[in-house]
Design an enzyme around this catalytic site. Structure first.
Site, PDB file in Angstrom:
ATOM      1  N   GLY A   1      24.860  17.570  36.134  1.00 22.76           N
ATOM      2  CA  GLY A   1      26.188  18.979  35.250  1.00 22.76           C
ATOM      3  C   GLY A   1      27.350  17.758  35.555  1.00 22.76           C
ATOM      4  O   GLY A   1      28.431  18.949  35.332  1.00 22.76           O
TER       5      GLY A   1
ATOM      6  N   ARG B   1      32.252  12.228  36.592  1.00 19.31           N
ATOM      7  CA  ARG B   1      31.018  11.376  37.017  1.00 19.31           C
ATOM      8  C   ARG B   1      31.757   9.647  37.079  1.00 19.31           C
ATOM      9  O   ARG B   1      32.840   9.711  37.018  1.00 19.31           O
ATOM     10  CB  ARG B   1      29.850  11.021  35.936  1.00 19.31           C
ATOM     11  CG  ARG B   1      29.222  12.117  35.191  1.00 19.31           C
ATOM     12  CD  ARG B   1      28.745  12.313  34.130  1.00 19.31           C
ATOM     13  NE  ARG B   1      28.825  12.029  32.926  1.00 19.31           N
ATOM     14  CZ  ARG B   1      28.366  12.007  31.854  1.00 19.31           C
ATOM     15  NH1 ARG B   1      27.574  11.985  31.740  1.00 19.31           N
ATOM     16  NH2 ARG B   1      29.730  12.701  30.562  1.00 19.31           N
TER      17      ARG B   1
ATOM     18  N   ARG C   1      21.289   1.688  28.246  1.00 21.05           N
ATOM     19  CA  ARG C   1      22.060   4.300  27.994  1.00 21.05           C
ATOM     20  C   ARG C   1      22.431   3.882  29.395  1.00 21.05           C
ATOM     21  O   ARG C   1      20.885   3.770  30.296  1.00 21.05           O
ATOM     22  CB  ARG C   1      20.778   4.039  27.337  1.00 21.05           C
ATOM     23  CG  ARG C   1      21.181   6.323  27.870  1.00 21.05           C
ATOM     24  CD  ARG C   1      21.996   6.686  27.376  1.00 21.05           C
ATOM     25  NE  ARG C   1      22.504   7.980  26.905  1.00 21.05           N
ATOM     26  CZ  ARG C   1      22.995   9.182  26.408  1.00 21.05           C
ATOM     27  NH1 ARG C   1      24.381   8.415  25.813  1.00 21.05           N
ATOM     28  NH2 ARG C   1      23.029  10.447  27.223  1.00 21.05           N
TER      29      ARG C   1
ATOM     30  N   ASP D   1      35.021  16.415  33.893  1.00 15.52           N
ATOM     31  CA  ASP D   1      33.835  15.289  34.169  1.00 15.52           C
ATOM     32  C   ASP D   1      34.532  14.794  35.232  1.00 15.52           C
ATOM     33  O   ASP D   1      35.440  13.983  35.264  1.00 15.52           O
ATOM     34  CB  ASP D   1      33.899  14.390  32.847  1.00 15.52           C
ATOM     35  CG  ASP D   1      32.089  13.871  33.078  1.00 15.52           C
ATOM     36  OD1 ASP D   1      31.647  13.397  33.810  1.00 15.52           O
ATOM     37  OD2 ASP D   1      32.486  13.240  31.501  1.00 15.52           O
TER      38      ASP D   1
ATOM     39  N   GLN E   1      18.194  13.350  24.314  1.00 15.08           N
ATOM     40  CA  GLN E   1      18.579  11.930  24.700  1.00 15.08           C
ATOM     41  C   GLN E   1      18.306  10.630  25.488  1.00 15.08           C
ATOM     42  O   GLN E   1      18.241   9.548  25.279  1.00 15.08           O
ATOM     43  CB  GLN E   1      20.196  11.993  24.985  1.00 15.08           C
ATOM     44  CG  GLN E   1      21.190  12.737  24.070  1.00 15.08           C
ATOM     45  CD  GLN E   1      22.741  12.100  24.405  1.00 15.08           C
ATOM     46  OE1 GLN E   1      22.561  12.364  25.663  1.00 15.08           O
ATOM     47  NE2 GLN E   1      23.591  12.942  23.375  1.00 15.08           N
TER      48      GLN E   1
END
Length: 499
Positions: free
Chosen positions: A340, A375, A280, A373, A301
Site C-alpha cells: 500500500g 515507500r 523493475r 507515498d 504490472q
C-alpha cells in the site's frame, strides 16, 4: 469537710451515673436542677475516619484525603493505635516533589523506524483528520532519510539534536538463498534478501539465461550474480553452499558445481552493443496480485515486467556485412515488501473504504494520517548493487520500467545510474488504442478481429490476473489520480480518446 458537702458529692455522682447508664434520657428539669447542661452522645470522629478509610469502595486515591494517614497503613506508626500518631511538625517545611509525566508514545513513523519487525499498523490509530497537507509533485519521502533535503520548520519548534545514534547505519543486504523457478515467460532465479533496516524478506526475480550456462568460455553478456550469495560463509561445506543456491549452471543430480567469490564466470569486456539490463522496482500488493483486485494494476504490472524483461534482445551488427544477432532477455524485478505504498495492508483496506465514500487514493492516505507515498528505495538500490547492476562506476547503468519520475529520482539519489526510463502502459489502454486505430483505418465498428475484453480467453501469467488486462471504473479513477496528483507519466489522451 462537712457532712452536707459529702451529701452533695454523692448526689452528683448519682446523677452522673444516671446520665451515663440510664436507658432513658433525663428530663431537662432534672439536669438543670442538678447544675449540668444537656449533652447528647456525640459521634466519635475517629470512628468516622476509620469507616471512611476502609471498605470495598476505597481506592488508592482515598488515602490522600484521609483524616490522618495512620489508618489502613500497617507499617505506619500509629496505624492501629491512633494515640501514637505524632503527625508532621508544622515548623519543618519540606519541599514538595514535582512529578513530570514523560510520554513514551512516539509518533507512529518513528516507532516503526526504531522498532524493526513491529506491526505495520497500530490497532488504535488516530481518528480521521481534515485534509490540509496535500502533497507536492515531488515527494522527498521516496528518498532515504540520509539523502532527504531539510524541510523548513515552524519557529516554535526547536531543531532536533542530531546524535550519532540517531543517524541510521548504511544499508547492508545479504542474499540468503537463491533458486530456479519456471514462469510462463521463461526461467527465472528467485533471490531472498535480508537487510539491517527491517526484518522483512525482500526478493529479487532475476531473469538471466547466462546463469544456466556452466561453460567457462566467453559469453555474450555477463551473468547477473549476487556477490553476497557467492561469498564463502564461515563454517559451511560445499553442500551448504549448493543448498542456499551458490552454484554455477543448471543444478541437477549430475551437475553440482559450486560457485566461488570471483568474476571468473563473467565476461570481462561485455559487448557495448548490448543494452543495459532492464529492471523493475515493484512493491508488493496482496489485493492486486493474489486476490485479483481491479482497484489497481499492480498484478498486471508485475506480470508485464517479467514478460518484458524476458523478451529477446536484438543486437545491431558491428559491421554492415554481419546480420543482427539476438540474445535472451536479461534483467531483474526487485520485489519490496512495502504494501500500500508503505502504509501497510490494514491502512490500505481502510483507505479503500474511504475511496468508496468518494475520495481518491491520495486523499484517503492523508485522511488516515499517512503521506501520499511512504515507500523508500534504499534497500532496492542495495540489492541492485549486490547483483552488479546500476552502480555509478559502471558504464551501462540500468533501464527502469516505471511511469513514476520520482522513483527514478530516488534511485539516482541512492547512487544508481539510470540510463533510460521505459514506460509501462496499462494493457487495457493499449488495447483500447489499438481498437481505436483499427476502427479509424477500417471505418467500421463490426470488425471481426476486434475482440471485446469481456470475451478474452485467459492467458497464463505470473499473477492471478495473468496475461490479461485489468478493467473497470475503479482502475480508471486510480490511474487518473496517479497522473493528475502524483505526477506519473502516462498518455492520458489515449484513454480519453478511446472512451
Amino acid at each position: 469537710m462537712s457532712r452536707s458537702h459529702y451529701a452533695r458529692c454523692e448526689d452528683s455522682d448519682a446523677i452522673l451515673l444516671s446520665v451515663l447508664t440510664a436507658p432513658a434520657k433525663p428530663t431537662p428539669k432534672a439536669t438543670a436542677k442538678a447544675g449540668f447542661a444537656r449533652r447528647d452522645a456525640a459521634l466519635d470522629p475517629l470512628l468516622i475516619a476509620a469507616a471512611a478509610a476502609s471498605g470495598p469502595n476505597v481506592t488508592r486515591n482515598h488515602y490522600h484525603h484521609d483524616f490522618f494517614p495512620g489508618v489502613m497503613l500497617p507499617k505506619h506508626e500509629g496505624s492501629w493505635d491512633w494515640t501514637k500518631f505524632t503527625g508532621q511538625n508544622a515548623a519543618s517545611k519540606t519541599e514538595r516533589r514535582r512529578l513530570t509525566y514523560v510520554s513514551k508514545q512516539a509518533p507512529r513513523r518513528q516507532r516503526l523506524r526504531e522498532e524493526a519487525g513491529g506491526k505495520e499498523n497500530d490497532p488504535f490509530d488516530e481518528p480521521l483528520r481534515s485534509v490540509d497537507n496535500l502533497p507536492t509533485k515531488r515527494r522527498p519521502s521516496l528518498v532515504s532519510p540520509a539523502s532527504e533535503k531539510p524541510q523548513p520548520k515552524a519557529l516554535t519548534t526547536p531543531d532536533p539534536v542530531v546524535t550519532p545514534a540517531s543517524i541510521p547505519p548504511p544499508v547492508e543486504v545479504k542474499c540468503m538463498a537463491r533458486t530456479r523457478i519456471p514462469t510462463p515467460h521463461g526461467p527465472a532465479f528467485l533471490h531472498l534478501y535480508h537487510n539491517n533496516r527491517d526484518t522483512k524478506e525482500h526478493l529479487a526475480i532475476v531473469i538471466d539465461s547466462a546463469q544456466l550456462s556452466d561453460c567457462h568460455g566467453p559469453v555474450t553478456a555477463p551473468p547477473i550474480r549476487s556477490k553476497s550469495l557467492d561469498a564463502v560463509w564461515e563454517g559451511e561445506t560445499d553442500m551448504d553452499r549448493i543448498t542456499r543456491g551458490a552454484y554455477v549452471g543448471r543444478l541437477s543430480a549430475t551437475s553440482q558445481s559450486v560457485s566461488r567469490p570471483s568474476t571468473e564466470n563473467s565476461a570481462t569486456d561485455p559487448n557495448p552493443a548490448i543494452p543495459p539490463p532492464l529492471i523493475r522496482i515493484h512493491s508488493e500488493c496482496f489485493t492486486g496480485e493474489t486476490v485479483g483486485s481491479m482497484r489497481c494494476d499492480c498484478g498486471e504490472q508485475l506480470d508485464e515486467a517479467i514478460r518484458q524483461i524476458s523478451l529477446p534482445i536484438t543486437i545491431s551488427p558491428s559491421s554492415p556485412l554481419q546480420g543482427p544477432t539476438t540474445i535472451p532477455g536479461r534483467g531483474a524485478v526487485v520485489y519490496l515488501r512495502q504494501e500500500g505504498r508503505g502504509i501497510g495492508l490494514l491502512s490500505k483496506i481502510r483507505a479503500y473504504n474511504l475511496q468508496d465514500l468518494g475520495h481518491d487514493t491520495v486523499t484517503a492516505n492523508l485522511m488516515l494520517g499517512h503521506q501520499a507515498d511512504e515507500r523508500g528505495y534504499e534497500i532496492a538500490s542495495a540489492i541492485l548493487r549486490d547483483l552488479g547492476m546500476g552502480d555509478k562506476n559502471e558504464d551501462q547503468g540500468v533501464r527502469v520500467l516505471t511511469n513514476n519520475p520520482d522513483k527514478v529520482e530516488a534511485l539516482q539519489k541512492e547512487g544508481l545510474k539510470v540510463a533510460e526510463r521505459v514506460p509501462m502502459i496499462p494493457r487495457s489502454w493499449q488495447k483500447k488504442n489499438s481498437q481505436l486505430l483499427r476502427k479509424t483505418s477500417i471505418m467500421e465498428t463490426s470488425n471481426p478481429f476486434i475482440v471485446p475484453h469481456d470475451e478474452e480467453e485467459p492467458v497464463p501469467g505470473a499473477t492471478l490476473i495473468g496475461g490479461n488486462a485489468v478493467y473497470g471504473d475503479d482502475l480508471d479513477k486510480y490511474l487518473r489520480t496517479k497522473i493528475t496528483r502524483m505526477g506519473h507519466i502516462l498518455p492520458l489522451w489515449m484513454e480519453e480518446q478511446s472512451v
